[in-house]
Design a protein around this motif. Structure first.
Motif, mmCIF file in Angstrom:
data_model
loop_
_atom_site.group_PDB
_atom_site.id
_atom_site.type_symbol
_atom_site.label_atom_id
_atom_site.label_comp_id
_atom_site.label_asym_id
_atom_site.label_seq_id
_atom_site.Cartn_x
_atom_site.Cartn_y
_atom_site.Cartn_z
ATOM 1 N N LYS A 153 -10.802 2.009 -0.436
ATOM 2 C CA LYS A 153 -10.758 0.760 -1.210
ATOM 3 C C LYS A 153 -9.610 -0.131 -0.736
ATOM 4 C CE LYS A 153 -13.042 1.864 -5.532
ATOM 5 N NZ LYS A 153 -14.148 0.964 -5.314
ATOM 6 N N ALA A 154 -8.483 0.484 -0.379
ATOM 7 C CA ALA A 154 -7.336 -0.277 0.119
ATOM 8 C C ALA A 154 -7.671 -0.949 1.451
ATOM 9 C CB ALA A 154 -6.127 0.638 0.269
ATOM 10 N N LEU A 155 -8.371 -0.243 2.331
ATOM 11 C CA LEU A 155 -8.792 -0.834 3.603
ATOM 12 C C LEU A 155 -9.703 -2.037 3.371
ATOM 13 C CD1 LEU A 155 -9.653 2.150 5.968
ATOM 14 C CD2 LEU A 155 -7.799 0.494 6.225
ATOM 15 N N GLU A 156 -10.666 -1.851 2.489
ATOM 16 C CA GLU A 156 -11.596 -2.937 2.172
ATOM 17 C C GLU A 156 -10.841 -4.125 1.583
ATOM 18 O OE1 GLU A 156 -15.541 -3.840 -0.579
ATOM 19 O OE2 GLU A 156 -14.603 -1.868 -0.665
ATOM 20 N N GLY A 157 -9.922 -3.859 0.670
ATOM 21 C CA GLY A 157 -9.141 -4.933 0.050
ATOM 22 C C GLY A 157 -8.275 -5.673 1.049
ATOM 23 N N PHE B 277 0.832 -1.187 0.000
ATOM 24 C CA PHE B 277 0.000 0.000 0.000
ATOM 25 C C PHE B 277 0.875 1.248 0.000
ATOM 26 C CE2 PHE B 277 -2.489 -3.380 1.967
ATOM 27 C CZ PHE B 277 -3.629 -3.348 1.183
ATOM 28 N N PHE B 278 0.677 2.079 -1.020
ATOM 29 C CA PHE B 278 1.428 3.328 -1.159
ATOM 30 C C PHE B 278 0.567 4.507 -0.738
ATOM 31 C CE2 PHE B 278 3.422 0.462 -4.264
ATOM 32 C CZ PHE B 278 4.730 0.530 -3.820
ATOM 33 N N ASP B 279 1.201 5.634 -0.463
ATOM 34 C CA ASP B 279 0.465 6.785 0.063
ATOM 35 C C ASP B 279 -0.514 7.401 -0.929
ATOM 36 O OD1 ASP B 279 2.258 8.076 -1.614
ATOM 37 O OD2 ASP B 279 3.308 9.137 -0.009
#
Length: 192
Positions: A122-126, A114-116
């Motif tokens: 969506k990243a949290l969900e993924g 995970f990049f800034d």
């Protein structure tokens, strides 16, 4: 060919192994996990009358006994295994000794990076789904996470909050998001 499949997706893994073999005109001996053999036995019971005798063969029992027997049987022209790296190594060696090919899908940790500049929600969900899908009983679970330094604390704290929202319960209840582990042994492994 001889196929040994794991407990985490017994019906799906069986379909992935059986369908290509039958489509190619091959016979198959398939060994489900002793923890989850009923779905494969039910499938075989439903379709075996459609196939010539001996085309689809299901062997049950503990992998250390019946699965091990398959590794040394000279009647196979290929071995396939999905499961742990430790057992997969033994399958690969057995195939090499028999001078037959093998296909190995072995356990491991699938990394998520995970990049800034990611879409945060969506990243949290993924990340949450990648780790907890099928109660985390997945060989490709995204349970190793690399987070860019500038957002590390924010992301980890937010992900911990997402995990707290998961409804753990009985798998047949509609609102359950995470059900039970396959057996007590798997639960003990996780708790360690």
């Amino acid at each position: 060919g001889g196929q040994i499949i794991p407990w985490n997706f017994p019906f799906l893994m069986a379909a992935w192994k059986i369908a290509p073999a039958l489509a190619a005109g091959c016979t198959i001996v398939i060994h489900p996990s002793s923890s989850t053999s009923l779905s494969l036995l039910s499938l075989a019971q439903k379709i075996n009358h459609l196939l010539p005798k001996g085309v689809l063969n299901v062997i049950t029992g503990r992998g250390s006994k019946s699965g091990e027997y398959m590794l040394h049987h000279k009647g196979f022209n290929k071995l396939a295994f999905t499961g742990s790296t430790e057992v997969g190594r033994r399958v690969g060696i057995a195939a090499a000794e028999l001078l037959i090919p093998s296909t190995l899908e072995l356990g491991g940790k699938s990394a998520n990076i995970f990049f800034d500049d990611m879409p945060f929600d969506k990243a949290l969900e993924g990340a949450q789904k990648g780790i907890l899908f099928n109660q985390g009983q997945v060989c490709c679970a995204g349970s190793r996470i690399f987070v860019q330094e500038g957002i590390y604390d924010k992301f980890v704290n937010a992900l911990a909050e997402e995990f707290k929202k998961i409804k753990v319960g009985l798998p047949w209840e509609d609102d359950t998001q995470m059900g039970s582990q396959v057996n007590a042994g798997q639960l003990e492994t996780i708790l360690k």
